[in-house]
Design a protein around this motif. Structure first.
Motif, PDB file in Angstrom:
ATOM      1  N   ASP A 254       0.834  -1.187   0.000  1.00 48.98           N
ATOM      2  CA  ASP A 254       0.000   0.000   0.000  1.00 48.98           C
ATOM      3  C   ASP A 254       0.875   1.245   0.000  1.00 48.98           C
ATOM      4  O   ASP A 254       1.559   1.536   0.984  1.00 48.98           O
ATOM      5  N   SER A 255       0.857   2.002  -1.096  1.00 49.16           N
ATOM      6  CA  SER A 255       1.717   3.170  -1.203  1.00 49.16           C
ATOM      7  C   SER A 255       1.369   4.239  -0.176  1.00 49.16           C
ATOM      8  O   SER A 255       2.213   5.049   0.202  1.00 49.16           O
ATOM      9  N   ALA A 256       0.103   4.235   0.295  1.00 52.32           N
ATOM     10  CA  ALA A 256      -0.299   5.241   1.268  1.00 52.32           C
ATOM     11  C   ALA A 256       0.504   5.114   2.552  1.00 52.32           C
ATOM     12  O   ALA A 256       0.706   6.096   3.270  1.00 52.32           O
ATOM     13  N   HIS A 257       0.983   3.905   2.856  1.00 56.21           N
ATOM     14  CA  HIS A 257       1.732   3.685   4.097  1.00 56.21           C
ATOM     15  C   HIS A 257       3.048   4.447   4.077  1.00 56.21           C
ATOM     16  O   HIS A 257       3.318   5.237   4.980  1.00 56.21           O
ATOM     17  N   TRP A 258       3.885   4.212   3.073  1.00 53.67           N
ATOM     18  CA  TRP A 258       5.197   4.846   3.080  1.00 53.67           C
ATOM     19  C   TRP A 258       5.132   6.318   2.706  1.00 53.67           C
ATOM     20  O   TRP A 258       5.918   7.120   3.208  1.00 53.67           O
ATOM     21  N   THR A 259       4.165   6.716   1.851  1.00 45.72           N
ATOM     22  CA  THR A 259       4.070   8.139   1.519  1.00 45.72           C
ATOM     23  C   THR A 259       3.653   8.948   2.744  1.00 45.72           C
ATOM     24  O   THR A 259       4.166  10.047   2.980  1.00 45.72           O
ATOM     25  N   SER A 260       2.733   8.399   3.543  1.00 44.39           N
ATOM     26  CA  SER A 260       2.314   9.082   4.765  1.00 44.39           C
ATOM     27  C   SER A 260       3.468   9.169   5.753  1.00 44.39           C
ATOM     28  O   SER A 260       3.692  10.223   6.385  1.00 44.39           O
ATOM     29  N   LEU A 261       4.227   8.073   5.886  1.00 43.78           N
ATOM     30  CA  LEU A 261       5.385   8.058   6.780  1.00 43.78           C
ATOM     31  C   LEU A 261       6.419   9.085   6.344  1.00 43.78           C
ATOM     32  O   LEU A 261       6.919   9.880   7.150  1.00 43.78           O
ATOM     33  N   PHE A 262       6.747   9.096   5.059  1.00 44.53           N
ATOM     34  CA  PHE A 262       7.755  10.022   4.549  1.00 44.53           C
ATOM     35  C   PHE A 262       7.305  11.472   4.748  1.00 44.53           C
ATOM     36  O   PHE A 262       8.087  12.320   5.179  1.00 44.53           O
ATOM     37  N   ARG A 263       6.045  11.745   4.427  1.00 46.68           N
ATOM     38  CA  ARG A 263       5.560  13.115   4.542  1.00 46.68           C
ATOM     39  C   ARG A 263       5.638  13.604   5.990  1.00 46.68           C
ATOM     40  O   ARG A 263       6.078  14.725   6.269  1.00 46.68           O
ATOM     41  N   THR A 264       5.230  12.732   6.920  1.00 43.88           N
ATOM     42  CA  THR A 264       5.259  13.097   8.338  1.00 43.88           C
ATOM     43  C   THR A 264       6.673  13.333   8.817  1.00 43.88           C
ATOM     44  O   THR A 264       6.967  14.337   9.486  1.00 43.88           O
ATOM     45  N   ARG A 265       7.591  12.424   8.474  1.00 39.51           N
ATOM     46  CA  ARG A 265       8.970  12.550   8.950  1.00 39.51           C
ATOM     47  C   ARG A 265       9.680  13.741   8.312  1.00 39.51           C
ATOM     48  O   ARG A 265      10.495  14.409   8.957  1.00 39.51           O
ATOM     49  N   LEU A 266       9.397  14.011   7.042  1.00 38.19           N
ATOM     50  CA  LEU A 266      10.032  15.157   6.385  1.00 38.19           C
ATOM     51  C   LEU A 266       9.504  16.468   6.964  1.00 38.19           C
ATOM     52  O   LEU A 266      10.260  17.436   7.133  1.00 38.19           O
ATOM     53  N   ASP A 267       8.210  16.515   7.270  1.00 34.52           N
ATOM     54  CA  ASP A 267       7.653  17.704   7.908  1.00 34.52           C
ATOM     55  C   ASP A 267       8.271  17.909   9.284  1.00 34.52           C
ATOM     56  O   ASP A 267       8.629  19.031   9.664  1.00 34.52           O
ATOM     57  N   ASP A 268       8.402  16.821  10.048  1.00 38.03           N
ATOM     58  CA  ASP A 268       9.010  16.907  11.376  1.00 38.03           C
ATOM     59  C   ASP A 268      10.464  17.383  11.279  1.00 38.03           C
ATOM     60  O   ASP A 268      10.911  18.217  12.067  1.00 38.03           O
ATOM     61  N   ALA A 269      11.189  16.827  10.300  1.00 39.05           N
ATOM     62  CA  ALA A 269      12.602  17.190  10.136  1.00 39.05           C
ATOM     63  C   ALA A 269      12.757  18.655   9.756  1.00 39.05           C
ATOM     64  O   ALA A 269      13.683  19.339  10.201  1.00 39.05           O
ATOM     65  N   ALA A 270      11.847  19.160   8.920  1.00 45.30           N
ATOM     66  CA  ALA A 270      11.925  20.556   8.502  1.00 45.30           C
ATOM     67  C   ALA A 270      11.757  21.490   9.692  1.00 45.30           C
ATOM     68  O   ALA A 270      12.408  22.540   9.773  1.00 45.30           O
ATOM     69  N   LEU A 271      10.901  21.121  10.626  1.00 46.90           N
ATOM     70  CA  LEU A 271      10.686  21.946  11.806  1.00 46.90           C
ATOM     71  C   LEU A 271      11.825  21.801  12.810  1.00 46.90           C
ATOM     72  O   LEU A 271      12.250  22.764  13.444  1.00 46.90           O
TER      73      LEU A 271
END
Length: 216
Positions: free
Chosen positions: A11-28
Motif C-alpha cells: 500500500d503506497s499510502a503507508h510509506w508516503t504518509s510516513l515520509f511526509r510526516t517525517r520530512l515535515d518533522d525534520a523541517a521543523l
C-alpha cells in the motif's frame, strides 16, 4: 521499520504518509541542519574543492510504486561528461535564477534529463541541504512519480534510467562505508552497490540522509 525494510508495503499510502510526516518533522526540527561529504570527513571542510560561496543545486528523489513495492528512479550519466562521467546520479542540477526554488529546479532538471513531466510528480518534502566537496549546496526534493510515467533519457547527459527498490536503499545493511586516498588523506564515503550499478559518493550520501531522516 523492520517489516518495511525486509518487504516494502504493498500500500503506497503507508510509506508516503510516513515520509511526509517525517520530512515535515525534520523541517521543523532541523531547519538549520546541513548534511554532506564533510560529515564523514570533518578535516576536509564542507567545500573542499571550491573557493567562495557554494552553488545552489537540487535533485529529485523520485519514488514510483510498482507491483512489488516502491522503487527509486536513478540515472547512469554518460561517459563523455566533464564531471561525474559514467556515475550513478539522481536527476538534478544547478538552480537557475528563473527557477522558483529547489522543487521547481529539480522537476525542470528531471524533465530535461529523463523526460519526466513535472505534472507526473507529487511532491512530499525536502531533505536538509547536502554540501558536496565540489562546492555545491544540494537540496534533495522527495516526490512520488505516477505509475505509467515514461522516461526518455537525454543522450547528451544520461546513458540510462533504472530503478532500485526503496526497501534495498533504506536498509542500512546495504550502506557500505568505504574510503579512498585524496590529496594524501583518506576520504570516506558511502556506497550501495546494486547488481551492476555502483551507487556511491554524493548520490549514496543523499540516500543515506533520506534513511537517517525517515528511519532514525
Amino acid at each position: 521499520m523492520t517489516a518495511f525494510l525486509t518487504k516494502p508495503p504493498a500500500d503506497s499510502a503507508h510509506w508516503t504518509s510516513l515520509f511526509r510526516t517525517r520530512l515535515d518533522d525534520a523541517a521543523l526540527r532541523d531547519i538549520e541542519r546541513e548534511t554532506g561529504d564533510h560529515i564523514l570527513n570533518p578535516d576536509l571542510g564542507p567545500y573542499a574543492k571550491w573557493d567562495g560561496p557554494p552553488r545552489d543545486a537540487a535533485v529529485l528523489i523520485g519514488i514510483v510504486e510498482r507491483s512489488d513495492g516502491p522503487n527509486v528512479v536513478l540515472t547512469q550519466r554518460t561517459g563523455h561528461l566533464k564531471s561525474h562521467a559514467g556515475q550513478v546520479a539522481l536527476p538534478g542540477g544547478k538552480i537557475d535564477p528563473t527557477d522558483n526554488g529547489p522543487a521547481e529546479a529539480a522537476l525542470r532538471e528531471a524533465d530535461e534529463e529523463i523526460g519526466l513531466a513535472p505534472e507526473r510528480v507529487e511532491l512530499i518534502g525536502n531533505l536538509a541541504p547536502y554540501l558536496t566537496g565540489s562546492g555545491y549546496r544540494v537540496i534533495p526534493v522527495v516526490g512520488t512519480i505516477q505509475d505509467g510515467a515514461a522516461f526518455r533519457p537525454n543522450p547528451g547527459e544520461v546513458e540510462s534510467v533504472f530503478e532500485v527498490p526503496l526497501g534495498f536503499l533504506m536498509d542500512p545493511a546495504n550502506h557500505q562505508k568505504l574510503s579512498r586516498e585524496w590529496q594524501g588523506k583518506r576520504r570516506y564515503f558511502y556506497a550501495m552497490p546494486f547488481g551492476e550499478r555502483y551507487i556511491w559518493g554524493v548520490t549514496a550520501g543523499i540516500i543515506r540522509s533520506l534513511y537517517e531522516t525517515v528511519y532514525r
